[in-house]
Write a protein that holds these residues in place. Structure first.
Motif, PDB file in Angstrom:
ATOM      1  N   PHE A 152       1.269 -10.108   1.456  1.00 22.74           N
ATOM      2  CA  PHE A 152       0.271  -9.408   0.852  1.00 22.74           C
ATOM      3  C   PHE A 152      -0.675  -8.630   2.127  1.00 22.74           C
ATOM      4  CE2 PHE A 152      -1.788 -13.220   1.351  1.00 22.74           C
ATOM      5  CZ  PHE A 152      -3.235 -13.041   1.399  1.00 22.74           C
ATOM      6  N   THR A 153       0.049  -8.195   3.289  1.00 23.37           N
ATOM      7  CA  THR A 153      -0.765  -7.686   4.247  1.00 23.37           C
ATOM      8  C   THR A 153      -1.377  -6.528   3.959  1.00 23.37           C
ATOM      9  OG1 THR A 153       0.809  -8.779   6.060  1.00 23.37           O
ATOM     10  CG2 THR A 153      -0.581  -6.874   6.601  1.00 23.37           C
ATOM     11  N   ASN A 154      -0.811  -5.532   3.239  1.00 19.75           N
ATOM     12  CA  ASN A 154      -1.233  -4.255   2.784  1.00 19.75           C
ATOM     13  C   ASN A 154      -2.331  -4.444   1.738  1.00 19.75           C
ATOM     14  OD1 ASN A 154       0.641  -2.658   4.320  1.00 19.75           O
ATOM     15  ND2 ASN A 154       2.172  -2.640   2.574  1.00 19.75           N
ATOM     16  N   ILE A 155      -2.245  -5.353   0.928  1.00 19.65           N
ATOM     17  CA  ILE A 155      -3.556  -5.753  -0.096  1.00 19.65           C
ATOM     18  C   ILE A 155      -4.654  -6.271   0.753  1.00 19.65           C
ATOM     19  CG2 ILE A 155      -4.122  -7.166  -1.801  1.00 19.65           C
ATOM     20  CD1 ILE A 155      -1.164  -7.221  -2.951  1.00 19.65           C
ATOM     21  N   LYS A 156      -4.566  -7.043   1.926  1.00 19.98           N
ATOM     22  CA  LYS A 156      -5.435  -7.659   2.534  1.00 19.98           C
ATOM     23  C   LYS A 156      -6.337  -6.579   3.284  1.00 19.98           C
ATOM     24  CE  LYS A 156      -7.581 -11.475   3.991  1.00 19.98           C
ATOM     25  NZ  LYS A 156      -8.012 -12.658   3.313  1.00 19.98           N
ATOM     26  N   SER A 157      -5.363  -5.489   4.073  1.00 17.32           N
ATOM     27  CA  SER A 157      -5.879  -4.720   4.857  1.00 17.32           C
ATOM     28  C   SER A 157      -6.557  -3.472   4.225  1.00 17.32           C
ATOM     29  CB  SER A 157      -4.938  -4.354   6.117  1.00 17.32           C
ATOM     30  OG  SER A 157      -3.858  -3.722   5.392  1.00 17.32           O
ATOM     31  N   LYS A 158      -5.899  -2.905   2.937  1.00 16.33           N
ATOM     32  CA  LYS A 158      -6.315  -1.696   2.404  1.00 16.33           C
ATOM     33  C   LYS A 158      -6.749  -2.121   0.812  1.00 16.33           C
ATOM     34  CE  LYS A 158      -2.878   1.120   4.879  1.00 16.33           C
ATOM     35  NZ  LYS A 158      -1.694   1.671   4.774  1.00 16.33           N
ATOM     36  N   GLU A 159      -8.031  -2.343   0.640  1.00 25.16           N
ATOM     37  CA  GLU A 159      -8.822  -2.625  -0.511  1.00 25.16           C
ATOM     38  C   GLU A 159      -8.496  -1.693  -1.389  1.00 25.16           C
ATOM     39  OE1 GLU A 159      -9.950  -6.465   0.930  1.00 25.16           O
ATOM     40  OE2 GLU A 159      -9.570  -5.585  -1.016  1.00 25.16           O
ATOM     41  N   ALA A 160      -8.463  -0.299  -1.011  1.00 25.43           N
ATOM     42  CA  ALA A 160      -8.345   0.769  -2.049  1.00 25.43           C
ATOM     43  C   ALA A 160      -7.252   0.586  -2.590  1.00 25.43           C
ATOM     44  CB  ALA A 160      -8.506   2.104  -1.157  1.00 25.43           C
ATOM     45  N   ASP A 161      -6.171   0.105  -2.050  1.00 25.59           N
ATOM     46  CA  ASP A 161      -4.874  -0.084  -3.107  1.00 25.59           C
ATOM     47  C   ASP A 161      -4.746  -1.097  -3.941  1.00 25.59           C
ATOM     48  OD1 ASP A 161      -3.102   1.145  -0.047  1.00 25.59           O
ATOM     49  OD2 ASP A 161      -4.102   2.278  -1.615  1.00 25.59           O
ATOM     50  N   LEU A 162      -5.886  -1.951  -4.062  1.00 24.56           N
ATOM     51  CA  LEU A 162      -5.726  -3.139  -4.856  1.00 24.56           C
ATOM     52  C   LEU A 162      -5.196  -2.948  -6.263  1.00 24.56           C
ATOM     53  CD1 LEU A 162      -8.952  -5.005  -3.654  1.00 24.56           C
ATOM     54  CD2 LEU A 162      -6.578  -5.649  -3.175  1.00 24.56           C
ATOM     55  N   ALA A 163      -5.893  -1.776  -6.881  1.00 23.06           N
ATOM     56  CA  ALA A 163      -5.444  -1.662  -8.340  1.00 23.06           C
ATOM     57  C   ALA A 163      -3.832  -1.702  -8.316  1.00 23.06           C
ATOM     58  CB  ALA A 163      -5.986  -0.483  -8.925  1.00 23.06           C
ATOM     59  N   ALA A 164      -3.248  -0.667  -7.607  1.00 25.75           N
ATOM     60  CA  ALA A 164      -2.023  -0.542  -7.570  1.00 25.75           C
ATOM     61  C   ALA A 164      -1.032  -1.595  -7.259  1.00 25.75           C
ATOM     62  CB  ALA A 164      -1.530   0.809  -6.545  1.00 25.75           C
ATOM     63  N   ALA A 165      -1.373  -2.346  -6.185  1.00 27.21           N
ATOM     64  CA  ALA A 165      -0.876  -3.639  -5.993  1.00 27.21           C
ATOM     65  C   ALA A 165      -0.934  -4.434  -7.004  1.00 27.21           C
ATOM     66  CB  ALA A 165      -1.572  -4.208  -4.664  1.00 27.21           C
ATOM     67  N   ARG A 166      -2.015  -4.764  -7.856  1.00 32.26           N
ATOM     68  CA  ARG A 166      -1.946  -5.412  -8.742  1.00 32.26           C
ATOM     69  C   ARG A 166      -0.811  -5.321  -9.873  1.00 32.26           C
ATOM     70  NH1 ARG A 166      -2.970  -5.149 -13.802  1.00 32.26           N
ATOM     71  NH2 ARG A 166      -3.810  -2.883 -13.652  1.00 32.26           N
ATOM     72  N   ILE A 186      -3.294 -12.408  -8.469  1.00 35.34           N
ATOM     73  CA  ILE A 186      -3.690 -11.092  -8.960  1.00 35.34           C
ATOM     74  C   ILE A 186      -5.027 -11.365  -9.426  1.00 35.34           C
ATOM     75  CG2 ILE A 186      -3.024  -9.575 -11.016  1.00 35.34           C
ATOM     76  CD1 ILE A 186      -0.244 -10.526 -10.772  1.00 35.34           C
ATOM     77  N   ALA A 187      -5.285 -12.436 -10.271  1.00 32.27           N
ATOM     78  CA  ALA A 187      -6.806 -12.527 -10.766  1.00 32.27           C
ATOM     79  C   ALA A 187      -7.807 -12.209  -9.469  1.00 32.27           C
ATOM     80  CB  ALA A 187      -6.859 -13.809 -11.508  1.00 32.27           C
ATOM     81  N   SER A 188      -7.362 -13.087  -8.299  1.00 31.86           N
ATOM     82  CA  SER A 188      -8.326 -13.176  -7.112  1.00 31.86           C
ATOM     83  C   SER A 188      -8.325 -11.746  -6.601  1.00 31.86           C
ATOM     84  CB  SER A 188      -7.816 -13.959  -6.118  1.00 31.86           C
ATOM     85  OG  SER A 188      -7.674 -15.436  -6.772  1.00 31.86           O
ATOM     86  N   ILE A 189      -7.567 -10.944  -6.949  1.00 31.39           N
ATOM     87  CA  ILE A 189      -7.467  -9.575  -6.144  1.00 31.39           C
ATOM     88  C   ILE A 189      -8.552  -8.752  -6.978  1.00 31.39           C
ATOM     89  CG2 ILE A 189      -6.040  -7.454  -5.866  1.00 31.39           C
ATOM     90  CD1 ILE A 189      -3.791  -9.520  -4.979  1.00 31.39           C
ATOM     91  N   VAL A 190      -8.331  -8.874  -8.252  1.00 30.33           N
ATOM     92  CA  VAL A 190      -9.046  -8.050  -9.239  1.00 30.33           C
ATOM     93  C   VAL A 190     -10.652  -8.351  -9.037  1.00 30.33           C
ATOM     94  CG1 VAL A 190      -9.249  -7.239 -11.557  1.00 30.33           C
ATOM     95  CG2 VAL A 190      -7.189  -7.522 -10.663  1.00 30.33           C
ATOM     96  N   LYS A 191     -10.688  -9.851  -9.187  1.00 28.26           N
ATOM     97  CA  LYS A 191     -12.145 -10.321  -8.867  1.00 28.26           C
ATOM     98  C   LYS A 191     -12.587  -9.812  -7.671  1.00 28.26           C
ATOM     99  CE  LYS A 191     -12.509 -14.465 -10.187  1.00 28.26           C
ATOM    100  NZ  LYS A 191     -12.365 -15.864 -10.425  1.00 28.26           N
ATOM    101  N   LEU A 192     -12.086  -9.894  -6.574  1.00 23.03           N
ATOM    102  CA  LEU A 192     -12.765  -9.424  -5.247  1.00 23.03           C
ATOM    103  C   LEU A 192     -12.920  -7.881  -5.452  1.00 23.03           C
ATOM    104  CD1 LEU A 192     -13.092  -9.767  -2.280  1.00 23.03           C
ATOM    105  CD2 LEU A 192     -10.629  -9.157  -1.931  1.00 23.03           C
ATOM    106  N   GLN A 193     -12.037  -6.933  -5.640  1.00 21.59           N
ATOM    107  CA  GLN A 193     -12.282  -5.596  -5.854  1.00 21.59           C
ATOM    108  C   GLN A 193     -13.484  -5.276  -7.010  1.00 21.59           C
ATOM    109  OE1 GLN A 193     -10.385  -2.672  -4.753  1.00 21.59           O
ATOM    110  NE2 GLN A 193     -12.658  -2.217  -5.225  1.00 21.59           N
ATOM    111  N   ALA A 194     -13.623  -6.139  -7.730  1.00 21.76           N
ATOM    112  CA  ALA A 194     -14.927  -5.984  -8.798  1.00 21.76           C
ATOM    113  C   ALA A 194     -15.945  -6.138  -7.937  1.00 21.76           C
ATOM    114  CB  ALA A 194     -14.783  -6.715 -10.147  1.00 21.76           C
ATOM    115  N   ARG A 195     -16.128  -7.234  -7.265  1.00 20.57           N
ATOM    116  CA  ARG A 195     -17.441  -7.567  -6.438  1.00 20.57           C
ATOM    117  C   ARG A 195     -17.641  -6.488  -5.381  1.00 20.57           C
ATOM    118  NH1 ARG A 195     -15.474 -13.125  -6.239  1.00 20.57           N
ATOM    119  NH2 ARG A 195     -14.663 -12.628  -3.942  1.00 20.57           N
ATOM    120  N   MET A 196     -16.594  -5.893  -4.844  1.00 24.74           N
ATOM    121  CA  MET A 196     -16.758  -4.784  -3.929  1.00 24.74           C
ATOM    122  C   MET A 196     -17.122  -3.541  -4.304  1.00 24.74           C
ATOM    123  SD  MET A 196     -13.523  -5.495  -1.300  1.00 24.74           S
ATOM    124  CE  MET A 196     -14.185  -4.351  -0.214  1.00 24.74           C
ATOM    125  N   SER A 197     -16.775  -3.360  -5.399  1.00 28.79           N
ATOM    126  CA  SER A 197     -17.029  -1.914  -5.935  1.00 28.79           C
ATOM    127  C   SER A 197     -18.411  -1.661  -6.406  1.00 28.79           C
ATOM    128  CB  SER A 197     -16.311  -1.868  -7.390  1.00 28.79           C
ATOM    129  OG  SER A 197     -16.474  -0.461  -8.158  1.00 28.79           O
TER     130      SER A 197
END
Length: 371
Positions: A139-153, A192-203
């Motif tokens: 999940f390197t791309n997910i880790k390095s590109k937070e803007a792509d999190l929704a598509a990655a999910r 997936i839940a962790s990724i979405v939670k992280l994006q919610a905190r960052m937005s």
């Protein structure tokens, strides 16, 4: 000479493992062909060496199967690998426990990648650990590109469903390895839940945060379904009442209000695994509707009921709340989710309003056949 002996021992152990599975065995075929990188190690040999790996693992790491056999997985570690993550993995293996963790690993060419690692022990009938089964997710791309999190999910969810369907069909629901594969599904849903939670905190956008929290709520409900489906002896069947009990108390506890009264009338109703997800979404949307209409703002009463009715079974959620203004978009989306799940189940719904009291009953057939 010692290194050659270790390679030979590990290779022999891998050959013995495959010898138990003929070339027509769906386990061997699924393990080799799946796009999920996987390895098996033998803790009964010195240094717990790799005894088998699939082509996807070689593609991920750059090491051939011959280079991997007889080696410990630490060959993927490097200067920037977190020692704490390594210690967690080592301690879990020593204790014979499952572990899911993220770790920075290195390919053969020295390039790094972020690895969502899942490791589980496999025991024989006497309870002795005979193998460790590990899968990896880059999940390197997910880790390095937070803007792509929704598509990655979205991509991750589809990939998990596809891989799980393939492996379940191949292995069958009653084998030890089916449990291990479905551990992967549960852990991927948690990822997936962790990724979405992280994006919610960052937005910084409140609308985006609300949308992501809405997605997270439903992903967590589905994750609970997966955990319950494969924790019981009756693998692949789902107790609606048990799920409803856990869901309503989890949601109410998260609101942190002492002015909410919860009552339940929950009776065991077992349904096939195929119906678990839409039923879980029905319960989640009914309880969530009560929360949005006022339970989270002014408290109130909520009653959840599950019981059989002469060949049918009933899911009923009744609440008494002081109404508040509801987010129109969320309300429309929730109704869409609810109605889609009802159509999938062939269920009927009846809603009664009396003052500040709302009473919703969903009725559907009980399927007693084992799927």
């Amino acid at each position: 000479m010692k290194g050659n002996d270790q390679y030979t021992d590990a290779r022999d152990a891998g050959d013995r493992l495959l010898a138990r599975h003929t070339s027509e065995d769906p386990f061997a075929a699924a393990f080799k062909a799946t796009r999920m990188p996987m390895i098996i190690t033998d803790p009964r040999q010195h240094d717990n060496p790799i005894i088998f790996s699939n082509a996807a693992f070689s593609e991920l790491t750059g090491y051939s199967a011959d280079e991997l056999i007889g080696k410990n997985c630490r060959l993927l570690q490097g200067p920037d690998t977190d020692p704490a993550a390594v210690a967690r993995i080592r301690d879990a293996i020593a204790a014979g426990k499952d572990i899911a963790t993220d770790i920075l690993n290195y390919r053969k060419d020295g390039c790094t990648f972020w690895n969502a690692l899942f490791v589980s022990p496999v025991r024989n009938s006497d309870g002795e650990i005979i193998y460790f089964f590990a899968s990896q997710l880059d999940f390197t791309n997910i880790k390095s590109k937070e803007a792509d999190l929704a598509a990655a999910r979205h991509i991750a969810e589809e990939e998990v469903q596809r891989r799980t369907a393939d492996l379940r069909e191949a292995l069958g629901t009653k084998t030890v390895l089916v449990h291990e594969v479905d551990h992967r599904v549960k852990n991927n849903l948690l990822t997936i839940a962790s990724i979405v939670k992280l994006q919610a905190r960052m937005s910084q956008d409140e609308t985006v945060r609300k949308t992501l929290r809405s997605v997270l709520n439903r992903v967590e409900a589905l994750s609970t379904v997966q955990r319950k489906l494969f924790n019981d002896d009756d693998v692949g069947h789902f107790d609606v009442a048990d799920f409803a009990r856990e869901l309503v108390f989890d949601i109410v506890d998260a609101l942190k209000r002492d002015d909410i009264k919860v009552t339940t009338d929950l009776n065991e109703v077992i349904v096939p695994a195929a119906k678990a997800s839409p039923i879980a979404l029905v319960v989640n949307e009914l309880v969530g509707d009560a929360v949005r209409r006022g339970l989270s703002d002014g408290g109130g009463e909520i009653h959840v009921e599950v019981r059989r009715l002469n060949g049918h079974f009933l899911i009923r959620v009744a609440d008494t709340v002081t109404p508040v203004e509801v987010d129109c978009e969320e309300h429309i989306f929730s109704n869409l989710m609810l109605n889609t799940s009802l159509r999938q189940l062939g269920a009927t719904i009846e809603r009664t309003l009396a003052g500040h009291r709302t009473d919703v009953s969903v009725t559907l057939l009980v399927d007693d056949t084992k799927e």
